[in-house]
Design a protein around this motif. Structure first.
Motif, PDB file in Angstrom:
ATOM      1  N   GLU A  78      48.101  71.491  18.870  1.00  0.00           N
ATOM      2  CA  GLU A  78      46.590  71.622  19.063  1.00  0.00           C
ATOM      3  C   GLU A  78      46.088  72.308  20.058  1.00  0.00           C
ATOM      4  O   GLU A  78      44.906  72.365  20.081  1.00  0.00           O
ATOM      5  CB  GLU A  78      46.298  70.082  19.306  1.00  0.00           C
ATOM      6  N   ASP A  79      47.161  73.255  20.726  1.00  0.00           N
ATOM      7  CA  ASP A  79      46.620  74.318  21.496  1.00  0.00           C
ATOM      8  C   ASP A  79      46.289  75.680  21.015  1.00  0.00           C
ATOM      9  O   ASP A  79      45.747  76.397  21.742  1.00  0.00           O
ATOM     10  CB  ASP A  79      47.659  74.430  22.815  1.00  0.00           C
ATOM     11  N   THR A  80      46.794  75.695  19.610  1.00  0.00           N
ATOM     12  CA  THR A  80      46.512  76.866  19.002  1.00  0.00           C
ATOM     13  C   THR A  80      45.225  77.135  18.836  1.00  0.00           C
ATOM     14  O   THR A  80      44.079  76.257  18.514  1.00  0.00           O
ATOM     15  CB  THR A  80      47.028  76.704  17.695  1.00  0.00           C
ATOM     16  N   ALA A  81      44.763  78.321  19.319  1.00  0.00           N
ATOM     17  CA  ALA A  81      43.376  78.791  19.330  1.00  0.00           C
ATOM     18  C   ALA A  81      43.417  80.270  19.718  1.00  0.00           C
ATOM     19  O   ALA A  81      44.341  80.768  20.385  1.00  0.00           O
ATOM     20  CB  ALA A  81      42.483  77.873  20.187  1.00  0.00           C
ATOM     21  N   VAL A  82      42.129  80.916  19.721  1.00  0.00           N
ATOM     22  CA  VAL A  82      42.082  82.120  20.196  1.00  0.00           C
ATOM     23  C   VAL A  82      41.304  81.872  21.657  1.00  0.00           C
ATOM     24  O   VAL A  82      40.590  80.859  21.836  1.00  0.00           O
ATOM     25  CB  VAL A  82      41.114  82.938  19.410  1.00  0.00           C
ATOM     26  N   TYR A  83      41.795  82.239  22.910  1.00  0.00           N
ATOM     27  CA  TYR A  83      41.660  82.076  24.244  1.00  0.00           C
ATOM     28  C   TYR A  83      40.852  83.233  24.728  1.00  0.00           C
ATOM     29  O   TYR A  83      41.356  84.406  24.574  1.00  0.00           O
ATOM     30  CB  TYR A  83      42.922  81.872  25.037  1.00  0.00           C
ATOM     31  N   TYR A  84      39.587  82.734  25.332  1.00  0.00           N
ATOM     32  CA  TYR A  84      38.902  83.833  25.858  1.00  0.00           C
ATOM     33  C   TYR A  84      38.659  83.538  27.326  1.00  0.00           C
ATOM     34  O   TYR A  84      38.562  82.414  27.867  1.00  0.00           O
ATOM     35  CB  TYR A  84      37.440  83.801  25.324  1.00  0.00           C
ATOM     36  N   CYS A  85      38.372  84.765  28.260  1.00  0.00           N
ATOM     37  CA  CYS A  85      38.178  84.439  29.469  1.00  0.00           C
ATOM     38  C   CYS A  85      36.661  85.011  29.535  1.00  0.00           C
ATOM     39  O   CYS A  85      36.033  85.652  28.964  1.00  0.00           O
ATOM     40  CB  CYS A  85      39.087  85.176  30.426  1.00  0.00           C
ATOM     41  N   ALA A  86      36.133  84.474  30.631  1.00  0.00           N
ATOM     42  CA  ALA A  86      34.568  84.797  30.644  1.00  0.00           C
ATOM     43  C   ALA A  86      34.421  84.693  32.146  1.00  0.00           C
ATOM     44  O   ALA A  86      34.953  84.137  33.264  1.00  0.00           O
ATOM     45  CB  ALA A  86      33.825  83.599  30.000  1.00  0.00           C
ATOM     46  N   ALA A  87      33.315  85.362  32.572  1.00  0.00           N
ATOM     47  CA  ALA A  87      32.699  85.766  34.030  1.00  0.00           C
ATOM     48  C   ALA A  87      31.472  85.168  34.194  1.00  0.00           C
ATOM     49  O   ALA A  87      30.434  85.598  33.350  1.00  0.00           O
ATOM     50  CB  ALA A  87      32.970  86.971  34.433  1.00  0.00           C
ATOM     51  N   LYS A  88      31.136  84.288  35.344  1.00  0.00           N
ATOM     52  CA  LYS A  88      29.758  84.110  35.577  1.00  0.00           C
ATOM     53  C   LYS A  88      29.386  84.553  36.830  1.00  0.00           C
ATOM     54  O   LYS A  88      30.021  84.661  37.791  1.00  0.00           O
ATOM     55  CB  LYS A  88      29.644  82.478  35.576  1.00  0.00           C
ATOM     56  N   LYS A  89      28.008  85.182  36.896  1.00  0.00           N
ATOM     57  CA  LYS A  89      27.901  85.565  38.415  1.00  0.00           C
ATOM     58  C   LYS A  89      27.419  84.760  39.152  1.00  0.00           C
ATOM     59  O   LYS A  89      27.205  83.457  38.877  1.00  0.00           O
ATOM     60  CB  LYS A  89      26.353  86.548  37.862  1.00  0.00           C
ATOM     61  N   VAL A  90      27.226  84.893  40.413  1.00  0.00           N
ATOM     62  CA  VAL A  90      27.015  84.206  41.580  1.00  0.00           C
ATOM     63  C   VAL A  90      25.732  83.667  41.243  1.00  0.00           C
ATOM     64  O   VAL A  90      24.857  84.228  41.050  1.00  0.00           O
ATOM     65  CB  VAL A  90      27.331  84.724  42.772  1.00  0.00           C
TER      66      VAL A  90
ATOM     67  N   GLY B  94      39.266  88.030  23.396  1.00  0.00           N
ATOM     68  CA  GLY B  94      40.079  86.961  23.087  1.00  0.00           C
ATOM     69  C   GLY B  94      41.517  87.343  22.765  1.00  0.00           C
ATOM     70  O   GLY B  94      41.906  88.691  22.456  1.00  0.00           O
ATOM     71  N   THR B  95      42.424  86.360  22.904  1.00  0.00           N
ATOM     72  CA  THR B  95      43.821  86.715  22.449  1.00  0.00           C
ATOM     73  C   THR B  95      44.398  85.245  21.790  1.00  0.00           C
ATOM     74  O   THR B  95      43.860  84.289  22.198  1.00  0.00           O
ATOM     75  CB  THR B  95      44.803  87.033  23.942  1.00  0.00           C
ATOM     76  N   GLN B  96      44.962  85.699  20.884  1.00  0.00           N
ATOM     77  CA  GLN B  96      45.610  84.555  19.938  1.00  0.00           C
ATOM     78  C   GLN B  96      46.788  83.807  20.497  1.00  0.00           C
ATOM     79  O   GLN B  96      47.689  84.363  21.028  1.00  0.00           O
ATOM     80  CB  GLN B  96      45.714  84.873  18.530  1.00  0.00           C
ATOM     81  N   VAL B  97      46.621  82.650  20.500  1.00  0.00           N
ATOM     82  CA  VAL B  97      47.925  81.470  20.945  1.00  0.00           C
ATOM     83  C   VAL B  97      48.052  80.658  19.815  1.00  0.00           C
ATOM     84  O   VAL B  97      47.277  80.004  19.278  1.00  0.00           O
ATOM     85  CB  VAL B  97      47.465  80.698  22.321  1.00  0.00           C
ATOM     86  N   THR B  98      49.322  80.602  19.332  1.00  0.00           N
ATOM     87  CA  THR B  98      49.883  80.003  18.383  1.00  0.00           C
ATOM     88  C   THR B  98      50.955  79.067  18.706  1.00  0.00           C
ATOM     89  O   THR B  98      51.918  79.713  19.128  1.00  0.00           O
ATOM     90  CB  THR B  98      50.240  80.835  16.768  1.00  0.00           C
ATOM     91  N   VAL B  99      50.965  77.993  18.578  1.00  0.00           N
ATOM     92  CA  VAL B  99      51.946  76.854  18.803  1.00  0.00           C
ATOM     93  C   VAL B  99      52.637  76.402  17.843  1.00  0.00           C
ATOM     94  O   VAL B  99      51.878  75.716  16.824  1.00  0.00           O
ATOM     95  CB  VAL B  99      51.615  75.799  19.909  1.00  0.00           C
ATOM     96  N   SER B 100      53.826  76.534  17.279  1.00  0.00           N
ATOM     97  CA  SER B 100      54.362  76.116  16.224  1.00  0.00           C
ATOM     98  C   SER B 100      55.171  74.653  16.349  1.00  0.00           C
ATOM     99  O   SER B 100      55.502  74.438  17.406  1.00  0.00           O
ATOM    100  CB  SER B 100      55.524  76.813  15.472  1.00  0.00           C
ATOM    101  N   SER B 101      55.123  73.698  15.586  1.00  0.00           N
ATOM    102  CA  SER B 101      55.824  72.524  15.696  1.00  0.00           C
ATOM    103  C   SER B 101      57.097  72.350  15.479  1.00  0.00           C
ATOM    104  O   SER B 101      57.751  73.487  14.786  1.00  0.00           O
ATOM    105  CB  SER B 101      54.792  71.521  14.985  1.00  0.00           C
TER     106      SER B 101
END
Length: 119
Positions: free
Chosen positions: A89-101, A112-119
């Motif tokens: 269930e952690d399988t997803a495209v992971y994104y990082c993001a930045a918030k200004k002060v 984004g970067t793809q993370v796929t976890v197989s069972s």
């Protein structure tokens, strides 16, 4: 203008680990918070974790607490997401993001970067 580039995604078996990296460039002095988000197929994007750019304050979604760790290396302008005990269930495209002060929302996003976890 801040640019964010993620790396480190891939295919891993359940129970395994991955470490994602997010390299920031351009105007990093304006960053207050770095966050990680993910989006699975057919689902909305969801918050995963965040870290203050100038302090060690971190916060995690309940679904990853105790398994994921967010950290940063200010000298390298890079934020990491160490993911252990991965589940399908952690399988997803992971994104990082930045918030200004003082910003209320995240202003900059990586590709984004793809993370796929197989069972």
């Amino acid at each position: 203008q801040v640019q964010l580039v993620e790396s480190g995604g891939g295919l891993v078996q359940a129970g395994g680990s991955l470490r994602l990296s997010c390299a920031a460039s351009g105007g990093t002095f304006s960053i207050g918070v770095m966050g990680w988000f993910r989006q699975a197929p057919g689902k909305e994007r969801e918050f995963v974790a965040r870290i203050n750019w100038s302090a060690d304050s971190t916060y995690y979604a309940d679904s990853v607490k105790g398994r994921f760790t967010v950290s940063r290396d200010n000298a390298k302008n890079t934020v990491y997401l160490q993911m252990n005990s991965l589940k399908p269930e952690d399988t997803a495209v992971y994104y990082c993001a930045a918030k200004k002060v003082f910003a209320l929302s995240y202003d900059y996003w990586g590709q984004g970067t793809q993370v796929t976890v197989s069972s």
